[in-house]
Design a protein around this motif. Structure first.
Motif, PDB file in Angstrom:
ATOM      1  N   ASP A  44       0.824  -1.202   0.000  1.00  0.00           N
ATOM      2  CA  ASP A  44       0.000   0.000   0.000  1.00  0.00           C
ATOM      3  C   ASP A  44       0.862   1.257   0.000  1.00  0.00           C
ATOM      4  O   ASP A  44       0.572   2.231  -0.715  1.00  0.00           O
ATOM      5  N   SER A  45       1.922   1.261   0.805  1.00  0.00           N
ATOM      6  CA  SER A  45       2.787   2.440   0.886  1.00  0.00           C
ATOM      7  C   SER A  45       3.486   2.701  -0.441  1.00  0.00           C
ATOM      8  O   SER A  45       3.546   3.843  -0.916  1.00  0.00           O
ATOM      9  N   VAL A  46       4.009   1.637  -1.054  1.00  0.00           N
ATOM     10  CA  VAL A  46       4.673   1.780  -2.350  1.00  0.00           C
ATOM     11  C   VAL A  46       3.669   2.210  -3.412  1.00  0.00           C
ATOM     12  O   VAL A  46       3.916   3.127  -4.211  1.00  0.00           O
ATOM     13  N   GLY A  47       2.509   1.557  -3.428  1.00  0.00           N
ATOM     14  CA  GLY A  47       1.495   1.887  -4.423  1.00  0.00           C
ATOM     15  C   GLY A  47       0.962   3.301  -4.262  1.00  0.00           C
ATOM     16  O   GLY A  47       0.806   4.030  -5.255  1.00  0.00           O
ATOM     17  N   PHE A  48       0.685   3.690  -3.026  1.00  0.00           N
ATOM     18  CA  PHE A  48       0.127   5.025  -2.791  1.00  0.00           C
ATOM     19  C   PHE A  48       1.099   6.122  -3.212  1.00  0.00           C
ATOM     20  O   PHE A  48       0.703   7.086  -3.879  1.00  0.00           O
ATOM     21  N   THR A  49       2.366   5.994  -2.836  1.00  0.00           N
ATOM     22  CA  THR A  49       3.320   7.053  -3.197  1.00  0.00           C
ATOM     23  C   THR A  49       3.478   7.148  -4.708  1.00  0.00           C
ATOM     24  O   THR A  49       3.588   8.253  -5.251  1.00  0.00           O
ATOM     25  N   GLY A  50       3.458   6.014  -5.382  1.00  0.00           N
ATOM     26  CA  GLY A  50       3.556   6.047  -6.840  1.00  0.00           C
ATOM     27  C   GLY A  50       2.375   6.740  -7.476  1.00  0.00           C
ATOM     28  O   GLY A  50       2.528   7.568  -8.384  1.00  0.00           O
ATOM     29  N   ILE A  51       1.172   6.414  -7.006  1.00  0.00           N
ATOM     30  CA  ILE A  51      -0.028   7.051  -7.553  1.00  0.00           C
ATOM     31  C   ILE A  51      -0.048   8.539  -7.223  1.00  0.00           C
ATOM     32  O   ILE A  51      -0.360   9.378  -8.081  1.00  0.00           O
ATOM     33  N   ALA A  52       0.273   8.880  -5.968  1.00  0.00           N
ATOM     34  CA  ALA A  52       0.261  10.289  -5.569  1.00  0.00           C
ATOM     35  C   ALA A  52       1.210  11.113  -6.430  1.00  0.00           C
ATOM     36  O   ALA A  52       0.868  12.214  -6.880  1.00  0.00           O
ATOM     37  N   ARG A  53       2.403  10.582  -6.691  1.00  0.00           N
ATOM     38  CA  ARG A  53       3.360  11.300  -7.545  1.00  0.00           C
ATOM     39  C   ARG A  53       2.815  11.461  -8.963  1.00  0.00           C
ATOM     40  O   ARG A  53       2.934  12.530  -9.564  1.00  0.00           O
ATOM     41  N   SER A  54       2.226  10.387  -9.482  1.00  0.00           N
ATOM     42  CA  SER A  54       1.714  10.452 -10.852  1.00  0.00           C
ATOM     43  C   SER A  54       0.555  11.432 -10.974  1.00  0.00           C
ATOM     44  O   SER A  54       0.288  11.947 -12.059  1.00  0.00           O
ATOM     45  N   GLU A  55      -0.119  11.703  -9.847  1.00  0.00           N
ATOM     46  CA  GLU A  55      -1.241  12.631  -9.847  1.00  0.00           C
ATOM     47  C   GLU A  55      -0.826  14.061  -9.499  1.00  0.00           C
ATOM     48  O   GLU A  55      -1.670  14.946  -9.382  1.00  0.00           O
ATOM     49  N   GLY A  56       0.484  14.279  -9.317  1.00  0.00           N
ATOM     50  CA  GLY A  56       0.984  15.632  -9.126  1.00  0.00           C
ATOM     51  C   GLY A  56       1.276  16.041  -7.704  1.00  0.00           C
ATOM     52  O   GLY A  56       1.724  17.169  -7.456  1.00  0.00           O
ATOM     53  N   ALA A  57       1.023  15.146  -6.734  1.00  0.00           N
ATOM     54  CA  ALA A  57       1.342  15.457  -5.335  1.00  0.00           C
ATOM     55  C   ALA A  57       2.814  15.155  -5.068  1.00  0.00           C
ATOM     56  O   ALA A  57       3.471  14.442  -5.836  1.00  0.00           O
ATOM     57  N   THR A  58       3.331  15.699  -3.981  1.00  0.00           N
ATOM     58  CA  THR A  58       4.671  15.353  -3.512  1.00  0.00           C
ATOM     59  C   THR A  58       4.531  14.187  -2.542  1.00  0.00           C
ATOM     60  O   THR A  58       3.768  14.267  -1.573  1.00  0.00           O
ATOM     61  N   ALA A  59       5.234  13.094  -2.787  1.00  0.00           N
ATOM     62  CA  ALA A  59       5.145  11.916  -1.924  1.00  0.00           C
ATOM     63  C   ALA A  59       6.534  11.308  -1.754  1.00  0.00           C
ATOM     64  O   ALA A  59       7.139  10.864  -2.729  1.00  0.00           O
ATOM     65  N   LEU A  60       7.024  11.317  -0.535  1.00  0.00           N
ATOM     66  CA  LEU A  60       8.315  10.733  -0.213  1.00  0.00           C
ATOM     67  C   LEU A  60       8.089   9.371   0.435  1.00  0.00           C
ATOM     68  O   LEU A  60       7.231   9.238   1.309  1.00  0.00           O
ATOM     69  N   LEU A  61       8.850   8.380   0.033  1.00  0.00           N
ATOM     70  CA  LEU A  61       8.713   7.035   0.585  1.00  0.00           C
ATOM     71  C   LEU A  61      10.001   6.634   1.294  1.00  0.00           C
ATOM     72  O   LEU A  61      11.075   6.661   0.706  1.00  0.00           O
ATOM     73  N   ALA A  62       9.861   6.255   2.566  1.00  0.00           N
ATOM     74  CA  ALA A  62      10.975   5.690   3.328  1.00  0.00           C
ATOM     75  C   ALA A  62      10.625   4.233   3.617  1.00  0.00           C
ATOM     76  O   ALA A  62       9.750   3.956   4.444  1.00  0.00           O
ATOM     77  N   ARG A  63      11.281   3.335   2.933  1.00  0.00           N
ATOM     78  CA  ARG A  63      11.055   1.891   3.108  1.00  0.00           C
ATOM     79  C   ARG A  63      12.334   1.306   3.690  1.00  0.00           C
ATOM     80  O   ARG A  63      13.344   1.182   2.998  1.00  0.00           O
TER      81      ARG A  63
END
Length: 207
Positions: free
Chosen positions: A158-177
């Protein structure tokens, strides 16, 4: 507050100049921080409207949503993501740590928080709803998302998927895994880490 060293971390970040001086409110809640489908607990309304108005009127908080953030770990992170997506007029920054980002089909909570209506369950699934935020608002949203390798496959995907979608939709999304998982050491270290980008976002908004 104590196990997670939240206030200590904020105070140190302010002293170091990483984070501008700010108000911190740490409410006690639950119910996935949502408005229950049964009409009982209305945690989302309590945070967004009641607490928001209290801070605005009682503490002269800035009315700019760019200078407001909401965050949490596990259930609190789930609520934080939802509140930013549902209410960009109040919050534009979210700290989302160790959580699912959709209402899991297997969730059948005894409190009937989400109910059985697919529309309501979708409404509380950030990974689906980020696409439905107005285009003019999406570019203003910032997410810091942290997940541990031991948090479980659902939270990681979910975290990986959400950040990818958020970025593609124009939001800023940083992922720390990172290594670790659903325990205080991971949560504490990533709260501290999240304050650096949050400080940068706030400084950009205030400049």
């Amino acid at each position: 507050i104590y196990k997670g060293e939240a206030l200590t971390s904020v105070e140190k970040a302010i002293a170091a100049g990483t984070l501008p001086p700010c108000l911190v409110a740490i409410p006690d809640g639950g119910s996935e921080w949502a408005d229950a489908a049964t009409g009982g607990n209305k945690m989302e309304t309590a945070i967004v409207h009641d607490l928001g108005q209290f801070l605005l009127s009682g503490y002269h908080a800035s009315p700019s949503p760019a200078l407001w953030a909401v965050g949490g770990l596990s259930e609190g992170g789930f609520g934080a993501a939802n509140m930013v997506i549902h209410h960009p007029e109040r919050f534009q920054n979210a700290l989302v740590i160790s959580t699912e980002l959709r209402v899991n089909p297997g969730w059948n909570d005894t409190n009937d928080v989400f109910g059985t209506d697919p529309k309501n369950r979708s409404y509380y699934s950030p990974i689906e709803q980020i696409r439905h935020v107005a285009t003019s608002d999406r570019s203003n949203l910032h997410f810091y998302v942290a997940v541990g390798e031991d948090d479980g496959d659902g939270r990681v995907s979910d975290s990986v998927g959400f950040t990818g979608i958020a970025r593609s939709e124009g939001a800023t999304a940083l992922l720390a895994r990172d290594p670790g998982g659903h325990k205080w050491p991971f949560w504490t270290s990533h709260l501290r880490a999240a304050l650096t980008p949050l400080g940068q976002w706030w400084k950009q908004a205030g400049s």
